[in-house]
Design a protein around this motif. Structure first.
Motif, PDB file in Angstrom:
ATOM      1  N   LYS A 296      64.921  36.689  57.448  1.00 47.47           N
ATOM      2  CA  LYS A 296      65.507  38.003  57.178  1.00 47.47           C
ATOM      3  C   LYS A 296      64.696  39.148  57.778  1.00 47.47           C
ATOM      4  N   ASP A 297      63.459  38.878  58.134  1.00 49.63           N
ATOM      5  CA  ASP A 297      62.566  39.928  58.626  1.00 49.63           C
ATOM      6  C   ASP A 297      61.643  39.335  59.684  1.00 49.63           C
ATOM      7  N   LYS A 298      61.891  39.667  60.941  1.00 56.45           N
ATOM      8  CA  LYS A 298      61.130  39.074  62.052  1.00 56.45           C
ATOM      9  C   LYS A 298      59.735  39.684  62.201  1.00 56.45           C
ATOM     10  N   SER A 299      59.349  40.575  61.285  1.00 58.76           N
ATOM     11  CA  SER A 299      57.984  41.089  61.317  1.00 58.76           C
ATOM     12  C   SER A 299      57.046  40.259  60.450  1.00 58.76           C
ATOM     13  N   VAL A 300      57.589  39.235  59.781  1.00 59.38           N
ATOM     14  CA  VAL A 300      56.764  38.341  58.968  1.00 59.38           C
ATOM     15  C   VAL A 300      55.889  37.494  59.886  1.00 59.38           C
ATOM     16  N   VAL A 301      54.592  37.455  59.581  1.00 54.43           N
ATOM     17  CA  VAL A 301      53.640  36.663  60.363  1.00 54.43           C
ATOM     18  C   VAL A 301      52.801  35.817  59.406  1.00 54.43           C
ATOM     19  N   ALA A 302      52.742  34.526  59.671  1.00 52.93           N
ATOM     20  CA  ALA A 302      51.899  33.621  58.879  1.00 52.93           C
ATOM     21  C   ALA A 302      50.614  33.366  59.646  1.00 52.93           C
ATOM     22  N   PHE A 313      51.338  24.654  55.904  1.00 58.53           N
ATOM     23  CA  PHE A 313      51.872  25.076  57.198  1.00 58.53           C
ATOM     24  C   PHE A 313      51.995  23.850  58.110  1.00 58.53           C
ATOM     25  N   THR A 314      53.039  23.072  57.886  1.00 65.08           N
ATOM     26  CA  THR A 314      53.260  21.834  58.616  1.00 65.08           C
ATOM     27  C   THR A 314      53.660  22.114  60.061  1.00 65.08           C
ATOM     28  N   LYS A 315      53.729  21.053  60.857  1.00 71.25           N
ATOM     29  CA  LYS A 315      54.147  21.210  62.251  1.00 71.25           C
ATOM     30  C   LYS A 315      55.565  21.776  62.333  1.00 71.25           C
ATOM     31  N   ASP A 316      56.420  21.333  61.425  1.00 71.53           N
ATOM     32  CA  ASP A 316      57.792  21.851  61.395  1.00 71.53           C
ATOM     33  C   ASP A 316      57.803  23.334  61.046  1.00 71.53           C
ATOM     34  N   PHE A 317      57.003  23.724  60.073  1.00 73.87           N
ATOM     35  CA  PHE A 317      56.885  25.133  59.690  1.00 73.87           C
ATOM     36  C   PHE A 317      56.419  25.967  60.877  1.00 73.87           C
ATOM     37  N   ARG A 318      55.393  25.490  61.573  1.00 73.79           N
ATOM     38  CA  ARG A 318      54.841  26.229  62.705  1.00 73.79           C
ATOM     39  C   ARG A 318      55.856  26.376  63.828  1.00 73.79           C
ATOM     40  N   ALA A 319      56.618  25.317  64.053  1.00 75.43           N
ATOM     41  CA  ALA A 319      57.631  25.358  65.119  1.00 75.43           C
ATOM     42  C   ALA A 319      58.723  26.374  64.792  1.00 75.43           C
ATOM     43  N   LYS A 320      59.123  26.442  63.537  1.00 74.63           N
ATOM     44  CA  LYS A 320      60.188  27.377  63.141  1.00 74.63           C
ATOM     45  C   LYS A 320      59.730  28.832  63.256  1.00 74.63           C
ATOM     46  N   LEU A 321      58.452  29.090  62.957  1.00 72.51           N
ATOM     47  CA  LEU A 321      57.943  30.465  63.066  1.00 72.51           C
ATOM     48  C   LEU A 321      57.637  30.852  64.513  1.00 72.51           C
ATOM     49  N   GLY A 322      57.331  29.878  65.341  1.00 71.14           N
ATOM     50  CA  GLY A 322      57.036  30.164  66.745  1.00 71.14           C
ATOM     51  C   GLY A 322      55.868  31.113  66.901  1.00 71.14           C
ATOM     52  N   LYS A 323      56.071  32.201  67.629  1.00 69.89           N
ATOM     53  CA  LYS A 323      54.996  33.157  67.881  1.00 69.89           C
ATOM     54  C   LYS A 323      54.598  33.941  66.635  1.00 69.89           C
ATOM     55  N   ASN A 324      55.390  33.835  65.586  1.00 69.59           N
ATOM     56  CA  ASN A 324      55.046  34.515  64.340  1.00 69.59           C
ATOM     57  C   ASN A 324      54.125  33.684  63.453  1.00 69.59           C
ATOM     58  N   LYS A 344      48.968  47.421  58.914  1.00 72.04           N
ATOM     59  CA  LYS A 344      48.911  48.834  59.296  1.00 72.04           C
ATOM     60  C   LYS A 344      50.043  49.194  60.249  1.00 72.04           C
ATOM     61  N   ARG A 345      50.404  48.241  61.118  1.00 70.33           N
ATOM     62  CA  ARG A 345      51.449  48.498  62.121  1.00 70.33           C
ATOM     63  C   ARG A 345      52.847  48.250  61.579  1.00 70.33           C
ATOM     64  N   GLY A 346      52.936  47.845  60.287  1.00 66.14           N
ATOM     65  CA  GLY A 346      54.246  47.672  59.680  1.00 66.14           C
ATOM     66  C   GLY A 346      54.749  46.249  59.625  1.00 66.14           C
ATOM     67  N   MET A 421      55.607  37.075  42.270  1.00 62.76           N
ATOM     68  CA  MET A 421      54.443  37.780  42.820  1.00 62.76           C
ATOM     69  C   MET A 421      54.520  37.868  44.337  1.00 62.76           C
ATOM     70  N   LEU A 422      54.944  36.788  44.977  1.00 56.63           N
ATOM     71  CA  LEU A 422      55.122  36.811  46.437  1.00 56.63           C
ATOM     72  C   LEU A 422      56.161  37.848  46.844  1.00 56.63           C
ATOM     73  N   ASP A 423      57.265  37.876  46.106  1.00 56.88           N
ATOM     74  CA  ASP A 423      58.331  38.845  46.412  1.00 56.88           C
ATOM     75  C   ASP A 423      57.832  40.273  46.300  1.00 56.88           C
ATOM     76  N   TRP A 424      57.135  40.558  45.201  1.00 59.18           N
ATOM     77  CA  TRP A 424      56.627  41.919  45.000  1.00 59.18           C
ATOM     78  C   TRP A 424      55.598  42.280  46.063  1.00 59.18           C
ATOM     79  N   ALA A 425      54.679  41.366  46.334  1.00 58.72           N
ATOM     80  CA  ALA A 425      53.627  41.634  47.308  1.00 58.72           C
ATOM     81  C   ALA A 425      54.209  41.904  48.684  1.00 58.72           C
ATOM     82  N   ALA A 426      55.258  41.165  49.047  1.00 57.81           N
ATOM     83  CA  ALA A 426      55.872  41.335  50.367  1.00 57.81           C
ATOM     84  C   ALA A 426      56.674  42.627  50.474  1.00 57.81           C
ATOM     85  N   ALA A 427      57.237  43.071  49.356  1.00 57.87           N
ATOM     86  CA  ALA A 427      58.129  44.240  49.390  1.00 57.87           C
ATOM     87  C   ALA A 427      57.379  45.563  49.320  1.00 57.87           C
ATOM     88  N   GLN A 428      56.246  45.590  48.632  1.00 56.42           N
ATOM     89  CA  GLN A 428      55.541  46.857  48.400  1.00 56.42           C
ATOM     90  C   GLN A 428      54.661  47.224  49.603  1.00 56.42           C
TER      91      GLN A 428
END
Length: 586
Positions: A296-302, A313-324, A344-346, A421-428
């Motif tokens: 839903k938000d391509k600014s998410v970075v793991a 963070f499995t190989k499948d997880f990493r592949a789905k996120l790609g450069k993120n 800082k950059r949003g 907690m994850l939801d709140w932390a990500a939204a604020q």
């Protein structure tokens, strides 16, 4: 029947290695690998790193003269062959003594070990200190730092290289380049090593030569002739030397050679199992949450500092996120500052770190993140009192993090709270948020957590009572439930049960209200007491008549002490806690 005498039978110290010929060394390599397989498959431990360092370790002891010459193993999770060759093979040949020796170098075990080491990228700095100490004391011995398996990506390794390069005397750095960290190696240094391998050490750019090292490459780190001849060239040098050693991680076990990541560290019995059943864990919940947010938000970075398995963070997880998905290498300090910059950059950074390794980041947490109030989300995994080695204790994250201003440190007790907690932390966008991921089997209430976490430091009263109040933090909330039930059964006390949720703050209003109907407040935390959560509660009540008991771990280095023994030592069983309560209120 006459028993066959193996090469290993004749090797009880490095002196015995020096009498071997090449063919005997090859046989010894096979025998050592068999010992490592049996031991690690029984006890668990580091498999791939040790399997890849067998020949190099034999050659080191053949050429150099330990303990006069000094070996410093980085991380030291590649030291099993070294231990076998330095009088400790009983820990690998006798199943009754498998646990006698730690999985890392340990001076109390042998004069051939210089330091207790379990965190990474430290060997060059330690070796540089040994070398400088030798020089000022008028010594002549060789000092050898063995680093690799991704450790060269750590900041301290680069600081050590920078200083060692201009030492002006003997220091030998051996870079074990197996083209891996725990997962695939990442970054510019990895590319430099790859380029040097491809060009047989003749690449136009060579960072080691540029720094000032005399450079050698061993393209087959399992070939004894190459190893011995190169180590002899480096030995007794009067200037800094770097040996680029190319090895195969997991050497000698086909599955480990192919799937290097899975076989970096294994659980007992892992070499016998073809497949393992998967079940929901807090790590899989973490990965699923991040993937959903990313959809839903391509600014998410793991982000991981080279420990993706800790976080799910499995190989499948990493592949789905790609450069993120970003593996910054073994560089926790950089990872925190990197996450702060992203926030800082949003962008929406999620940094996952093992509790033991977050200790390396205090300055970045304080200065680069909290002081700037950047809304990064940091997830602390495996936090709690464990029976791990002294180098990997995971009970100190609460004192470290909870005393830094501006950080909000949360501790959920179940799946629903964790997701909320994850939801709140990500939204604020107001605070830097750290979450202590539950270190236990998944607990689910089946009901969504509707807590408004923007109202900071508000504790949840789960059950109201009187006389005794129990504050059970995170993992230990469930211990609090057991204490509550046993208090009712043994003493007839109907205690108040509280879920604090917030580690970094005190709910003054709630704590004040307890004074009217309670004599005793107890705190339960799965971590070190000194500087921890419970002491904040004690400090609040210090001017009053309220009595407080804090339950948690003492400030001490424990080394492979069972959790059961630690719980007895720290009075962390329901029965012992209730006994302590009875002494106060009865």
């Amino acid at each position: 029947m006459e028993q066959t005498i193996t090469v290993l039978d004749k090797v009880n110290s490095p002196k015995d290695v020096k009498s071997l010929n090449i063919e005997e060394m090859k046989l010894l390599s096979s025998e050592i690998r068999e010992l490592i397989k049996k031991k690690v498959n029984t006890t668990g431990g580091h498999f791939g790193p040790n399997m890849g360092m067998v020949e190099a370790t034999i050659a080191l002891h053949y050429v150099f003269n330990s303990p006069v010459d000094k070996f410093v193993f980085d991380v030291s999770h590649q030291c099993y062959p070294h231990k076998i060759l330095t009088g400790r093979k009983e820990g690998f040949t006798d199943s009754d003594k498998y646990l006698k020796y730690t999985g890392y170098t340990a001076p109390e075990e042998s004069e051939h070990d210089l330091f207790k080491i379990g965190h990474t990228s430290t060997s060059i700095s330690l070796a540089a200190g040994l070398a400088k100490g030798r020089d000022v004391k008028g010594g002549k011995e060789n000092v050898v730092a063995i680093i690799g398996d991704g450790s060269l990506t750590g900041g301290e390794a680069l600081e050590g290289l920078n200083n060692a390069a201009v030492l002006g005397s003997n220091i030998i750095v051996i870079v074990n380049d197996n083209d891996m960290s725990i997962a695939e190696n990442q970054g510019g240094i990895c590319k430099q090593l790859t380029q040097l391998r491809k060009t047989h050490g003749q690449a136009e750019h060579n960072m080691f030569k540029a720094l000032g090292f005399d450079y050698y490459i061993i393209e087959d780190g399992h070939d004894f002739e190459s190893l011995i001849s190169t180590f002899k060239k480096a030995k007794d040098a009067d200037h800094p030397v770097l040996v680029h050693l190319c090895t195969q991680k997991g050497k000698g076990f086909a599955e480990a050679e192919t799937d290097k990541e899975s076989y970096h560290w294994i659980l007992p019995g892992a070499l016998d199992r073809k497949n393992s059943e998967s079940c929901e864990t807090y790590e899989s919940i973490t990965a699923d949450f991040i993937l959903d947010k990313f959809s839903k938000d391509k600014s998410v970075v793991a982000i991981t500092p080279a420990t993706p398995g800790v976080s799910g963070f499995t190989k499948d997880f990493r592949a789905k996120l790609g450069k993120n998905y970003v593996d910054v290498g073994i560089a926790e300090e950089h990872a925190v500052a990197f996450a702060s910059g992203l926030a800082k950059r949003g962008a929406k950074p999620f940094l996952s770190v093992m509790s033991s390794f977050i200790q390396r980041t205090y300055d970045q947490l304080s200065q680069d993140l909290a002081l700037n109030n950047n809304p990064a989300v940091i997830l602390i995994h495996w936090g709690g009192i464990t029976g791990m080695d002294a180098t990997h204790l995971t009970k100190y994250d609460i004192p470290l993090i909870s005393n830094i201003p501006n950080l909000v440190y949360l501790s959920p007790v179940n799946k629903e709270e964790y997701l909320a907690m994850l939801d709140w932390a990500a939204a604020q966008n107001e605070k830097s948020v750290v979450i202590r991921v539950p270190f236990m089997d998944v607990v689910s209430t089946g009901e969504k957590d509707t807590t408004d976490y923007s109202k900071l430091n508000k504790y949840q009263v789960v059950e109201s009572g009187s006389e005794v109040a129990i504050l059970g933090l995170g993992n230990f909330f469930h211990l609090g439930v057991k204490v509550k039930d046993l208090l009712k059964e043994k003493l007839g006390v109907r205690a108040t049960l509280i879920n604090p949720k917030f580690i970094t703050g005190v709910d003054k209003e709630l704590l004040e209200s307890l004074k009217s109907s309670h004599k005793l407040v107890i705190t339960l935390e799965d971590g070190a007491l000194q500087g921890g959560f419970g002491e904040k509660i004690s400090a609040f009540y210090a001017p009053s008549d309220m009595k407080v008991l804090n339950f948690g771990a003492d400030k001490e280095f424990t080394d492979r002490v069972s959790v059961e023994e630690l719980y007895q030592r720290y009075h962390l069983t329901p029965e012992l806690i209730v006994e302590d309560i009875a002494k106060i209120i009865r």
